[in-house]
Every structure is written in structure tokens, then in C-alpha cells.
Design a protein around this motif. Structure first.
Motif, short mmCIF file in Angstrom:
data_model
loop_
_atom_site.label_atom_id
_atom_site.label_comp_id
_atom_site.label_asym_id
_atom_site.label_seq_id
_atom_site.Cartn_x
_atom_site.Cartn_y
_atom_site.Cartn_z
N TRP A 297 -3.96 57.54 51.56
CA TRP A 297 -3.48 57.89 52.91
C TRP A 297 -2.67 56.92 53.36
O TRP A 297 -1.58 57.23 53.95
CB TRP A 297 -4.88 57.81 53.74
N TRP B 206 -10.96 61.42 65.07
CA TRP B 206 -9.83 62.26 65.61
C TRP B 206 -8.46 61.07 65.69
O TRP B 206 -7.42 61.39 65.55
CB TRP B 206 -9.75 62.88 66.90
N MET B 207 -9.15 60.08 66.50
CA MET B 207 -7.83 58.84 66.54
C MET B 207 -7.67 58.12 65.08
O MET B 207 -6.33 57.84 65.17
CB MET B 207 -8.87 57.66 67.31
N PHE C 14 -6.73 59.87 62.64
CA PHE C 14 -5.55 60.97 62.39
C PHE C 14 -4.52 60.73 63.16
O PHE C 14 -3.28 60.72 62.75
CB PHE C 14 -5.98 62.34 62.10
N ARG C 15 -4.63 60.83 64.66
CA ARG C 15 -3.66 60.94 65.58
C ARG C 15 -3.32 59.77 66.38
O ARG C 15 -2.15 59.77 66.86
CB ARG C 15 -4.17 62.00 66.68
N GLN C 16 -4.43 58.67 66.33
CA GLN C 16 -3.90 57.48 67.30
C GLN C 16 -4.47 56.43 66.53
O GLN C 16 -5.35 55.47 66.88
CB GLN C 16 -4.43 57.38 68.63
N PRO C 17 -4.01 56.16 65.41
CA PRO C 17 -4.47 54.99 64.48
C PRO C 17 -4.20 53.61 64.90
O PRO C 17 -3.19 53.51 65.67
CB PRO C 17 -3.93 55.29 63.17
N ARG D 140 -6.27 49.60 60.64
CA ARG D 140 -5.79 50.79 60.52
C ARG D 140 -6.60 51.41 59.23
O ARG D 140 -7.10 52.28 59.14
CB ARG D 140 -4.55 51.09 60.36
N ARG E 169 -9.21 54.03 58.67
CA ARG E 169 -9.25 55.15 57.80
C ARG E 169 -10.38 55.19 56.76
O ARG E 169 -10.64 56.25 55.92
CB ARG E 169 -7.92 55.38 57.15
#
Length: 388
Positions: A192, A280-281, A283-286, A293, A297
């Protein structure tokens, strides 16, 4: 005393609080098949069967011996196979897992995330149960967490893989090779992060670690096979590993893909909902900081891959999701820290303490109410001595 040391002290005291509530409350030794692990401890202590253990019917153990060894060592040290000795490794394991995620959370994500993650991991119904449950699940949770946190650190530093494999051997000797699968699942985040230039190699420095793992795990298994013979193969590899993974003939693989997330959602409430926000964060708000980060992840990959692994297995039980709670706690701690960023430390400590006490007492009331019948069964159980 620093915030970090105060946090570790608080986590220890809260674990001790949960442990005392359970040990001093109604016994539930006949619940969740705990009498078998208790019998294995007795077999090791009284009959000297330290390599392979048997229950009171003569049936061979289905799990590797790490929990049995620790509980037996506690029994020998304390002078008898008491419930306290059976449960002590469980309490220490749950505190150890909380301390590990709090330490890595504080180092990488900040002290507020560490506080919330440690609280979420301990203050939930499943941990309140596992802190005094004579099964492999608490120790497995700790060993998976230890291996995972060391793996994350090795990824970050580009070295230290021998320690990772040594911890992985501990996990394997607790509940089998699934420990390595769950602990290494977070490293999926390496792929990732490659898009952002994370180039730390994962394929170097493993040779010595793999050798150590093989000597400990394969070495124990061969010694156990030489001691117990083919019944060990049939029970540990056939009935336990293959059948639990694939199911009985005619079982549809993957039938638990809905059940495993449902168990996670229910057993880790209410923090499981917050961990999905954290997922969700991821993916969208790392997180903007690279290390933060990557841990975010890593935890996301650990949780999602773990749910898939458990979902694909035919054997389903609510407590099995315990090794995923550290990942969920880290993920839940990130939005909680963001939403409480303006709070003073006094308010944070007061709120977290109130939540912890409320969850602990509530879980104990539920436990005491549910286990009155189990208490009578435990007391009348003829196979166990009066020490239990």
C-alpha cells in the motif's frame, strides 16, 4: 512521572481490577471448555508430561503447550494448581498486549491515540472475559500482538527480523502457525505504501529468524511426535488444523465471511464501530506523517486480512477474533484522539477512567449473573481437585 509511564501504570491497574473482579467472583471453569486446559496443566505438574499433555479421559491435547507451560510454571511457583495460577498468564497476556499497542501508539501516533487505544483494548466485554479465561486465546492475543508490533518496527527500521521470528515461534507454540499469518497480515500495508516511496525491504534478514523458528517449533513438534506417536498427528494436524480450516466433508468454505465480522462487531462493542471509522480514515483521511500513516495502514491490513482469514475457516467462535482487537483498538484510537484534541489531560483521564470503571463493573455484573449455574457445576466437577 511522564504521561507514558502513567498510562502504563493505569493499564496495569485496570487489568488488575478486571482480574480481581473475575477471580473473586463466581467461578466459570466448566464454561468454554476450560476444564481441558486445566487438566493439561495438572498433567504437566503432577504427571510430568511437559512435552505432550492429556486430559482426564486420556485424550491428547489439540494445542501446542505454551499456555500449559506458563500456567504450570505459575502453579509450581505458587505451590498448587489454583485458579489464580491458571488465570495469571491470561491477565498478564492481556496487559502485555495493551502495553504493546500503547507503546507503539505513543511512539508513532502520539500519546492521545495511545491512551484511547489502550483503553479500548481493555475496556470491552471480550477482554473482561479473557483476562481470566483458562484457554489459549489470551496468550495467543499477546503473542500475535508482540509479533505484529516487532514486524512493524522491523519494517520501519529495515532490521530486527530475527526477533520477529522468535516472537512468531512463541505465537506458533501457543496456537499454531495461524499466529504468523495474523501477525504478518499487517505487512500488506507495505505494498500500500510503495506508491508513496516506502522502499524498506521486507525480504532480507530472515534466514536466522526462520532457522530459530524451525528449531523451536518444528523441533518441539518432532519431539512431541516421538513422545506421543500418531495420535498427535491425527489430533493436532487432522482434527484441529485441517478440519477447523476446511471443515467436515460437505462444509462450504467461506461460510463464515459474514459471521466473523459479526463476532468482531458484537464482541468488541462499542469500540468496533469506532474502529470501522478508523478503517475508513485509513483509506480516505490517512495520517500525514509517514510513520503514523504506515502504522495506521498496518493496523487496517491486520484487521481486514484477519477477518478474511477467520471468515474463510469453517470453525467459528466469538472469542477467536481476540487477536484482531489490538488492530481495532489502534484504528479506533485515531478518530477518538482527533475528536478530543482540544481536551485537557485532566479531562481525558477523568473520562477514560469513568468509561473503564463502567465497562469493568458492567461486565462483572453480567458475568456473575450468567455464571451462578456454572459455579455449582464447577464445584461438583469430580475430575478436578479441590484446589480449583
Amino acid at each position: 512521572m511522564t504521561h507514558r509511564n502513567r498510562l502504563f501504570l493505569g493499564l496495569f491497574l485496570y487489568t488488575a481490577f478486571l482480574f480481581a473482579l473475575r477471580v473473586l467472583g463466581p467461578s466459570n471453569l466448566t464454561d468454554n471448555d476450560q476444564e481441558r486446559p486445566a487438566a493439561y496443566v495438572l498433567d504437566a505438574v503432577r504427571n510430568g508430561n511437559w512435552i505432550v499433555q492429556y486430559d482426564w479421559t486420556g485424550d491428547i491435547t489439540s494445542k501446542p503447550p505454551a499456555y500449559t507451560w506458563l500456567a504450570a510454571l505459575a502453579s509450581v511457583t505458587l505451590g498448587g494448581p489454583y485458579l489464580f495460577a491458571l488465570y495469571l498468564p491470561c491477565a498478564l497476556a492481556m496487559f502485555g498486549a495493551a502495553a504493546l499497542i500503547a507503546a507503539e501508539g505513543a511512539r508513532t501516533l502520539g500519546p492521545r491515540v495511545a491512551l484511547w487505544a489502550g483503553l479500548f483494548f481493555l475496556a470491552n466485554p471480550l477482554t473482561a472475559k479473557l483476562v481470566a479465561l483458562a484457554r489459549t486465546d489470551p496468550l495467543f492475543t499477546f503473542t500475535v500482538t508482540l509479533t505484529a508490533m516487532l514486524a512493524f518496527r522491523a519494517w520501519q527500521q529495515g532490521r530486527g527480523w530475527t526477533q520477529v521470528w522468535l516472537a512468531g515461534a512463541f505465537a506458533t507454540l501457543t496456537k499454531g502457525p495461524l499466529g504468523l499469518v495474523l501477525a504478518f497480515a499487517g505487512l500488506i500495508a507495505w505494498f500500500w505504501e510503495r506508491r508513496r516511496g516506502a522502499r524498506s525491504p521486507l525480504g532480507r534478514g530472515h534466514a536466522l529468524g526462520v532457522l530459530v523458528w524451525s528449531l523451536l517449533c518444528v523441533g518441539w513438534f518432532l519431539l512431541a511426535w516421538a513422545t506421543a506417536g500418531d495420535p498427535l498427528i491425527r489430533k493436532m494436524l487432522g482434527a484441529e488444523l485441517v478440519q477447523h480450516a476446511l471443515g467436515k466433508p460437505g462444509t462450504l468454505p467461506g461460510a463464515g465471511l459474514v459471521l466473523a465480522p459479526t463476532y468482531y462487531l458484537a464482541r468488541f462493542l462499542p469500540w468496533s464501530l469506532l474502529s470501522f471509522v478508523g478503517l475508513w480514515m485509513a483509506f480516505r483521511q490517512p495520517e500525514t506523517d509517514a510513520a503514523a500513516r504506515q502504522l495506521q495502514r498496518f493496523a487496517a491490513a491486520w484487521l481486514v486480512a484477519g477477518l478474511i482469514v477467520f471468515g474463510l475457516a469453517s470453525h467459528q467462535r466469538g472469542d477467536l477474533i481476540a487477536p484482531l482487537m489490538p488492530a481495532g483498538a489502534l484504528l479506533a484510537g485515531i478518530p477518538a484522539a482527533r475528536w478530543t484534541a482540544s481536551w485537557t489531560w485532566r479531562r481525558l483521564v477523568a473520562t477514560s477512567t469513568s468509561i473503564a470503571l463502567l465497562v469493568g463493573v458492567g461486565a462483572q455484573i453480567q458475568h456473575a449473573h450468567r455464571n451462578q449455574r456454572v459455579l455449582e457445576e464447577t464445584r461438583s466437577l469430580a475430575i478436578l481437585p479441590s484446589h480449583f
